[in-house]
Design a protein around this motif. Structure first.
Motif, short mmCIF file in Angstrom:
data_model
loop_
_atom_site.label_atom_id
_atom_site.label_comp_id
_atom_site.label_asym_id
_atom_site.label_seq_id
_atom_site.Cartn_x
_atom_site.Cartn_y
_atom_site.Cartn_z
N HIS A 88 -7.16 -3.26 1.13
CA HIS A 88 -6.12 -3.26 0.12
C HIS A 88 -6.20 -4.49 -0.79
CE1 HIS A 88 -2.05 -2.86 -1.51
NE2 HIS A 88 -1.75 -4.07 -1.04
N SER A 146 -7.79 1.96 4.22
CA SER A 146 -6.99 1.16 3.29
C SER A 146 -6.99 -0.32 3.67
CB SER A 146 -5.55 1.67 3.29
OG SER A 146 -4.96 1.51 4.57
N TYR A 200 0.86 -1.19 0.00
CA TYR A 200 0.00 0.00 0.00
C TYR A 200 0.89 1.23 0.00
CZ TYR A 200 -2.96 3.64 2.05
OH TYR A 200 -3.61 4.81 2.30
N TYR A 233 -9.80 0.63 -1.84
CA TYR A 233 -9.69 1.71 -0.86
C TYR A 233 -11.00 2.48 -0.79
CZ TYR A 233 -4.91 0.55 -2.14
OH TYR A 233 -3.76 -0.14 -2.44
#
Length: 250
Positions: free
Chosen positions: A156, A153, A81, A159
């Motif tokens: 992942h 997030s 991320y 988002y």
């Protein structure tokens, strides 16, 4: 005309090539299946992150936060991320430079931005996939707009975020998310928006307790340019001014 078409095709192919290079030989379908597999594998869970999430649960959001065990971000084929977040003028009139007005209406917004994620095509990285704009009629004792916003997030490479703006007699609540393979979507007070048809959603609370919405397309500028883009572009559009100042708006 032929030359223009050729150049466009060349740029498109280059975009796909760059995208596929970062993903290696993996397809988006393979990545999706791997994501689901990782979520169900306790050996990959980031338990320290979950403990932190438990402490940070916020009761004010439209959908209550849940602390789930999630895989380490880099467990998804080693592609991590790379940031993301929110740009907003929740601080409203507490900072004069952050105040937005259209005629006699005070305007607030919230934009959700994708970071530099390798799962997304280059032109979508570091840009806003969703922006909500509305009108408020009250602020708190610090001159901040009432409400909250939040970027997530934990899904992942998908988002999203959520938030709200509270008026004297109503509340604008929103949830939005983006995916590398299925598109981007938002729900604003239970109205569903497919964001490929317009990534900026304007919502006006009405004096009679109802809402009006307007979906428009924006150029999804990078995070640093969001405020100025809304101020000097979006809020200068004739259809937007007419919508925000129509009879019946609070």
């Amino acid at each position: 005309m032929k030359q223009t078409t050729f150049l466009f095709a060349l740029l498109l192919l280059n975009s796909f090539y760059s995208f596929s290079q970062e993903l290696g030989s993996k397809t988006l379908e393979e990545i999706r299946l791997k994501q689901i597999e990782n979520i169900n594998n306790p050996e990959l869970w980031d338990m320290e992150r979950m403990k932190g999430d438990i402490k940070d649960i916020n009761e004010r959001h439209p959908i209550r936060d849940g602390a789930f065990p999630v895989p380490h971000y880099n467990s998804l084929f080693g592609l991590n991320y790379r940031g993301g977040g929110i740009v907003s003028n929740h601080f409203a009139r507490s900072v004069p430079e952050g105040r937005l007005e259209v005629e006699n209406k005070e305007i607030v917004f919230c934009s959700l931005h994708i970071g530099n994620s390798p799962f997304y095509k280059e032109e979508k990285r570091n840009t806003a996939f969703f922006t909500v704009i509305t009108v408020i009629d009250t602020v708190d004792t610090n001159n901040f707009a009432l409400g909250s916003s939040y970027f997530l997030s934990r899904n992942h490479p998908d988002y999203g975020g959520e938030g709200s703006f509270i008026t004297k007699d109503n509340k604008v609540e929103f949830v939005a998310f983006t995916t590398p393979d299925k598109g981007s979507f938002a729900i604003v007070n239970m109205r569903l928006f497919h964001l490929e048809y317009g990534n900026i959603i304007l919502v006006t609370p009405q004096k009679d307790g109802s809402f009006r919405s307007l979906q428009i397309q924006g150029s999804v500028p990078p995070k640093e340019a969001s405020f100025e883009y809304i101020k000097t572009n979006v809020l200068q559009r004739e259809e937007v001014i007419k919508f925000l100042t129509a009879d019946g708006v609070i």
